[in-house]
Design a protein around this motif. Structure first.
Motif, PDB file in Angstrom:
ATOM      1  N   TRP A  62       5.461  12.549   0.425  1.00  0.00           N
ATOM      2  CA  TRP A  62       6.772  13.468   0.732  1.00  0.00           C
ATOM      3  C   TRP A  62       7.943  12.978   0.461  1.00  0.00           C
ATOM      4  CZ3 TRP A  62       4.378   9.790   4.579  1.00  0.00           C
ATOM      5  CH2 TRP A  62       5.389   8.798   4.929  1.00  0.00           C
ATOM      6  N   ALA A  63       8.931  13.820   0.221  1.00  0.00           N
ATOM      7  CA  ALA A  63      10.460  13.455  -0.133  1.00  0.00           C
ATOM      8  C   ALA A  63      11.191  13.689   0.942  1.00  0.00           C
ATOM      9  CB  ALA A  63      10.695  14.276  -1.362  1.00  0.00           C
ATOM     10  N   VAL A  64      12.378  12.642   1.403  1.00  0.00           N
ATOM     11  CA  VAL A  64      13.390  13.014   2.140  1.00  0.00           C
ATOM     12  C   VAL A  64      14.620  13.572   1.225  1.00  0.00           C
ATOM     13  CG1 VAL A  64      14.949  12.001   3.855  1.00  0.00           C
ATOM     14  CG2 VAL A  64      12.701  11.298   3.606  1.00  0.00           C
ATOM     15  N   SER A  69       0.346   4.631  -2.081  1.00  0.00           N
ATOM     16  CA  SER A  69       0.773   5.957  -1.894  1.00  0.00           C
ATOM     17  C   SER A  69       2.124   5.915  -2.307  1.00  0.00           C
ATOM     18  CB  SER A  69       0.580   6.323  -0.349  1.00  0.00           C
ATOM     19  OG  SER A  69      -0.743   6.357   0.082  1.00  0.00           O
ATOM     20  N   LEU A  70       2.603   7.260  -2.679  1.00  0.00           N
ATOM     21  CA  LEU A  70       4.210   7.208  -2.945  1.00  0.00           C
ATOM     22  C   LEU A  70       4.909   7.961  -2.379  1.00  0.00           C
ATOM     23  CD1 LEU A  70       6.299   6.371  -5.165  1.00  0.00           C
ATOM     24  CD2 LEU A  70       5.516   8.106  -6.503  1.00  0.00           C
ATOM     25  N   THR A  71       6.078   7.641  -1.916  1.00  0.00           N
ATOM     26  CA  THR A  71       7.151   8.678  -1.084  1.00  0.00           C
ATOM     27  C   THR A  71       8.399   8.336  -1.643  1.00  0.00           C
ATOM     28  OG1 THR A  71       7.317   6.504   0.511  1.00  0.00           O
ATOM     29  CG2 THR A  71       5.607   8.198   1.302  1.00  0.00           C
ATOM     30  N   THR A  72       9.280   9.329  -1.307  1.00  0.00           N
ATOM     31  CA  THR A  72      10.597   9.082  -1.920  1.00  0.00           C
ATOM     32  C   THR A  72      11.950   9.726  -1.295  1.00  0.00           C
ATOM     33  OG1 THR A  72      12.046   9.225  -4.066  1.00  0.00           O
ATOM     34  CG2 THR A  72      10.471  11.116  -3.656  1.00  0.00           C
ATOM     35  N   PHE A  73      12.953   9.305  -1.692  1.00  0.00           N
ATOM     36  CA  PHE A  73      13.994   9.782  -0.892  1.00  0.00           C
ATOM     37  C   PHE A  73      14.609  10.748  -2.320  1.00  0.00           C
ATOM     38  CE2 PHE A  73      14.013   6.331   1.603  1.00  0.00           C
ATOM     39  CZ  PHE A  73      14.754   6.785   2.889  1.00  0.00           C
ATOM     40  N   ASP A  74      15.184  11.951  -1.785  1.00  0.00           N
ATOM     41  CA  ASP A  74      15.741  12.849  -2.777  1.00  0.00           C
ATOM     42  C   ASP A  74      14.738  13.762  -3.542  1.00  0.00           C
ATOM     43  OD1 ASP A  74      18.215  12.078  -1.647  1.00  0.00           O
ATOM     44  OD2 ASP A  74      18.747  10.765  -3.632  1.00  0.00           O
ATOM     45  N   LEU A  75      15.190  14.905  -4.035  1.00  0.00           N
ATOM     46  CA  LEU A  75      14.263  15.734  -4.573  1.00  0.00           C
ATOM     47  C   LEU A  75      14.771  16.221  -6.200  1.00  0.00           C
ATOM     48  CD1 LEU A  75      13.879  18.977  -2.188  1.00  0.00           C
ATOM     49  CD2 LEU A  75      12.299  16.998  -3.001  1.00  0.00           C
ATOM     50  N   ASN A  76      13.705  16.604  -6.850  1.00  0.00           N
ATOM     51  CA  ASN A  76      14.171  17.202  -8.093  1.00  0.00           C
ATOM     52  C   ASN A  76      12.772  18.064  -8.613  1.00  0.00           C
ATOM     53  OD1 ASN A  76      12.444  15.759  -9.454  1.00  0.00           O
ATOM     54  ND2 ASN A  76      13.823  14.688 -10.636  1.00  0.00           N
ATOM     55  N   SER A  77      12.774  19.083  -9.399  1.00  0.00           N
ATOM     56  CA  SER A  77      11.705  19.966  -9.717  1.00  0.00           C
ATOM     57  C   SER A  77      10.554  19.114  -9.919  1.00  0.00           C
ATOM     58  CB  SER A  77      12.071  20.939 -10.745  1.00  0.00           C
ATOM     59  OG  SER A  77      12.462  20.309 -11.799  1.00  0.00           O
ATOM     60  N   ASP A 117       0.792  -1.177  -0.024  1.00  0.00           N
ATOM     61  CA  ASP A 117       0.020  -0.203  -0.077  1.00  0.00           C
ATOM     62  C   ASP A 117       0.783   1.139   0.087  1.00  0.00           C
ATOM     63  OD1 ASP A 117       0.871  -0.267   2.414  1.00  0.00           O
ATOM     64  OD2 ASP A 117      -1.080  -0.253   3.491  1.00  0.00           O
ATOM     65  N   TYR A 118       2.105   1.017   0.169  1.00  0.00           N
ATOM     66  CA  TYR A 118       3.203   2.489   0.038  1.00  0.00           C
ATOM     67  C   TYR A 118       4.307   1.993  -0.844  1.00  0.00           C
ATOM     68  CZ  TYR A 118       1.376   5.873   2.859  1.00  0.00           C
ATOM     69  OH  TYR A 118       0.291   7.072   3.520  1.00  0.00           O
ATOM     70  N   VAL A 119       4.656   2.797  -1.704  1.00  0.00           N
ATOM     71  CA  VAL A 119       6.119   2.689  -2.172  1.00  0.00           C
ATOM     72  C   VAL A 119       7.042   3.805  -1.871  1.00  0.00           C
ATOM     73  CG1 VAL A 119       7.135   2.900  -4.540  1.00  0.00           C
ATOM     74  CG2 VAL A 119       5.108   1.378  -4.165  1.00  0.00           C
ATOM     75  N   ALA A 120       8.182   3.415  -1.566  1.00  0.00           N
ATOM     76  CA  ALA A 120       9.107   4.271  -1.363  1.00  0.00           C
ATOM     77  C   ALA A 120      10.449   4.174  -2.290  1.00  0.00           C
ATOM     78  CB  ALA A 120       9.833   3.987   0.091  1.00  0.00           C
ATOM     79  N   THR A 121      10.491   4.887  -3.319  1.00  0.00           N
ATOM     80  CA  THR A 121      11.742   5.093  -4.210  1.00  0.00           C
ATOM     81  C   THR A 121      13.147   5.661  -3.392  1.00  0.00           C
ATOM     82  OG1 THR A 121      10.907   6.955  -5.174  1.00  0.00           O
ATOM     83  CG2 THR A 121      10.135   5.026  -6.360  1.00  0.00           C
ATOM     84  N   LEU A 122      14.083   5.411  -4.108  1.00  0.00           N
ATOM     85  CA  LEU A 122      15.225   5.868  -3.268  1.00  0.00           C
ATOM     86  C   LEU A 122      15.787   7.154  -4.287  1.00  0.00           C
ATOM     87  CD1 LEU A 122      16.980   2.608  -1.865  1.00  0.00           C
ATOM     88  CD2 LEU A 122      15.185   4.160  -0.990  1.00  0.00           C
ATOM     89  N   GLY A 123      15.555   7.287  -5.295  1.00  0.00           N
ATOM     90  CA  GLY A 123      15.996   8.503  -6.039  1.00  0.00           C
ATOM     91  C   GLY A 123      14.867   9.120  -6.574  1.00  0.00           C
TER      92      GLY A 123
END
Lengths: 347, 316
Positions: free
Chosen positions: B259-261, B238-246, B213-219
């Motif tokens: 959210w993004a970390v 629901s999607l969450t991730t590490f790292d940011l871009n525009s 029910d949740y996905v965490a991508t690392l980039g």
């Protein structure tokens, strides 16, 4: 070439089913059909989610994404040459289209046209260098592979200031381009990507060229016996340059799909795919030495690869071992494939 | 020509080329300091572009020159470090994603009197090498904070999507989530250099396991592909991730990503060069023997507006 002749001979004598069957199992792709059935049955039994239609459409998508360039690569290999630059050439094309549309034109279709010209030019350059230097295509295209990889990174950084292209989804023409290169259809309740249909169309066109046209005869001839083909009047240089441009066209097409489906492109993508294209063609019956092979075989090779990478996930096997399983399955399919081919040609 | 002089010639040629392209900034005067940033970045990784911009900004403000080079393979990265030692730079910032392979060249730099600072990866190993300080995010701390935050939601089964199998700090992020998250954590490996396979494999995993029910991508780039895969699966994941871009930022604004970390790569590159300058000119040592942490900092719907403007110019 020999196939068309046999068929013409046969029509004169109105062949029986036995003869037709015998001709069919001597086709280059017959082994890969066996390999594909083996992989399909294996995952159908082992992986319950593999049996659903939604899963099948994902398998088809993955097969088409690798399979479209592989069709052109198969033709090139039948013509006796390699192209190691095909993987990054896909990325080059999408980067070029995106940046040209964004920085110069303001309309994505102009970028698409620019990328097409560039991709065909890269193909022509590969062929030209091959003929001018007389080196093996392995070395020539290894050089262009490295150069393109460097250009992708450096030019993207120079033009955009970043290492990935910007968001082109707000430019004019984006929606129509997306409809052409990356739309989705609902068929039997599954969402199928348009590239699956393009893939099948390319296979049909390539097969027609190979088996029904003079150009097809030339391709087999330059791959089989290059110099003696030239001696009997086959335009060897033109055929080879044309084949490299065919790979350029396929790279452009795949590049456009990536661009309009994923919107931004990272400049380091595509490395390693060139070997997968070659592997599919070989699994599908192309000889590494040239002169023998088929486009249908390359498509089946792509299907084997798509089923394998997806099937391992559907089977829920330990993710740490993913690449190992891919290797084992590929080896299994290829060994089975070679065994069937031996049986077929012996009979 | 000996190997070393050839190497020096090569480095000189590379520098001349870089200066010619306007990448190295102003021509080096004799009294300018020169620092080097050597990373394990895969070519074309957006994250490293931001890291580099931080380092370049610091160098520019200090009136120093910056040499940036990178290679994902351990041996090649060590060779790059050896090259800048030969060039006699005034300080080296390097990533310790392959700490054992770096130990030898770090000792050589130390013997040559060149200060070395670690950044970005190698949190658990930097103290056993001769680097004088370390700037980065603790991937386990970041993963743990991620897991804690998941506990505040209704998440039951999280899929951690790793785009580079064998990378230590990416693996530790997933482990960090496992440490603190009360639900189940699964891992999926994808090939980060092939986007169609990222999407197909993720979609396959979502089809294979309906309890996710949740996905965490690392980039960040993979988060955008995951948005698509989740939509195609037709499931409420629901999607969450590490790292940011525009694009991740605009996806957070539109509610597509929860959210993004952020580990603030710009800050890492900037502080590393600043710290080298302070060490070289004033003998200062940052961190007091402890790692200087630049993350985790969470970007959510509440604070995304402030960060959007910085991301647009490519520095967040």
């Amino acid at each position: 070439m020999s196939d068309t002749m046999t068929e013409q001979d046969n029509t004169a004598r109105a062949p029986g089913w036995g003869q037709r069957l015998a001709a069919l199992i001597k086709r280059p792709e017959i082994g890969s059909v066996g390999g594909a059935i083996l992989v399909f049955v294996l995952f159908f039994v082992l992986a319950e989610p593999f049996r659903s239609l939604a899963s099948f459409s994902t398998v088809l998508y993955q097969s088409a994404a690798l399979g479209i360039p592989a069709v052109a690569v198969a033709l090139l290999m039948i013509g006796g040459e390699f192209d190691l630059s095909a993987g990054v050439a896909v990325t080059t094309s999408s980067l070029a289209a995106s940046m040209f549309a964004m920085q110069v034109a303001g309309n994505v279709w102009v970028g698409v046209g620019f990328a097409l010209i560039l991709s065909l030019a890269i193909g022509a350059l590969n062929g030209y260098l091959l003929i001018k230097t007389g080196l093996h295509s392995f070395l020539v295209t290894l050089s262009t592979f490295l150069m393109l990889q460097g250009l992708n990174l450096a030019v993207t950084k120079l033009v955009t200031g970043n290492v990935a292209t910007g968001d082109i989804s707000t430019l004019s023409g984006f929606d129509s381009a997306r409809a052409v290169f990356s739309s989705y259809f609902m068929i039997f309740g599954m969402s199928v990507s348009i590239i699956v249909f393009y893939w099948l169309a390319f296979v049909v066109i390539a097969t027609w060229i190979l088996l029904r046209t003079r150009i097809g005869n030339w391709i087999f001839a330059v791959g089989g016996q290059g110099e003696s083909a030239r001696a009997v009047g086959v335009p060897l240089n033109k055929v080879k340059i044309g084949l490299f441009m065919g790979v350029g066209f396929a790279a452009w097409f795949m590049g456009m799909h990536l661009l309009f489906d994923y919107v931004t492109v990272q400049s380091g993508e595509g490395v390693g795919n060139e070997l997968l294209y070659i592997a599919q063609a070989v699994v599908g019956g192309c000889l590494l030495t040239g002169g023998y092979g088929s486009a249908i075989g390359a498509a089946i090779g792509g299907f084997i690869f798509g089923m394998t990478t997806q099937g391992i996930i559907y089977a829920g096997w330990d993710p740490q071992w993913f690449m190992f399983f891919v290797g084992v399955m590929l080896l299994l399919a290829t060994v089975f494939n070679a065994w069937i081919r031996r049986q077929a040609t012996r009979g | 020509m000996t190997y070393r002089s050839f190497n020096r010639w090569l480095a000189g040629a590379a520098l001349a080329l870089a200066a010619g392209l306007g990448l190295a900034g102003s021509a080096a005067a004799d009294d300018d300091m020169t620092f080097a940033l050597i990373s394990h970045a895969v070519p074309g990784d957006t994250f490293w572009d931001i890291e580099r911009k931080g380092a370049e900004t610091a160098a520019r403000q200090l009136g120093a020159d910056l040499i940036y080079a990178h290679h994902p393979a351990a041996g090649q990265q060590a060779t790059l470090v050896q090259n800048v030692i030969n060039q006699g730079v005034d300080g080296i910032a390097l990533t310790l994603s392959h700490p054992d392979a770096m130990r030898g060249v770090i000792a050589k730099a130390d013997a040559a009197g060149i200060p070395v600072i670690g950044l970005n990866s190698g949190l658990n190993e930097w103290q056993s090498t001769k680097v004088f300080a370390y700037i980065g995010q603790d991937p386990v701390v970041a993963g743990a904070a991620f897991g804690d935050r998941l506990n505040t939601t209704d998440a039951k089964h999280v899929l951690c999507v790793n785009h580079e199998q064998g990378n230590v700090s990416l693996a530790r992020r997933c482990e960090g989530i496992e440490d603190t998250f009360d639900g189940k954590v699964s891992t999926l490996y994808v090939n980060g250099q092939n986007m169609t396979s990222v999407r197909s494999r993720l979609l396959a995993k979502l089809q294979q396991d309906p309890s996710i029910d949740y996905v965490a991508t690392l980039g960040a780039p993979y988060a955008m592909t995951a948005v698509r895969a989740i939509r195609m699966s037709g499931r409420p994941v629901s999607l969450t991730t590490f790292d940011l871009n525009s694009r991740v930022i605009s996806a957070i604004e539109r509610g597509k990503i929860r959210w993004a970390v952020d580990q603030q790569p710009f800050l890492q590159g900037y502080l590393a060069i600043e710290s080298l300058w302070l060490k070289a000119t004033n003998g200062n040592v940052i961190g007091g023997g402890q790692a200087v942490l630049t993350g985790p900092s969470f970007v959510t719907a509440e604070n995304v507006d402030q960060i959007a403007a910085f991301a647009k110019r490519g520095t967040r």
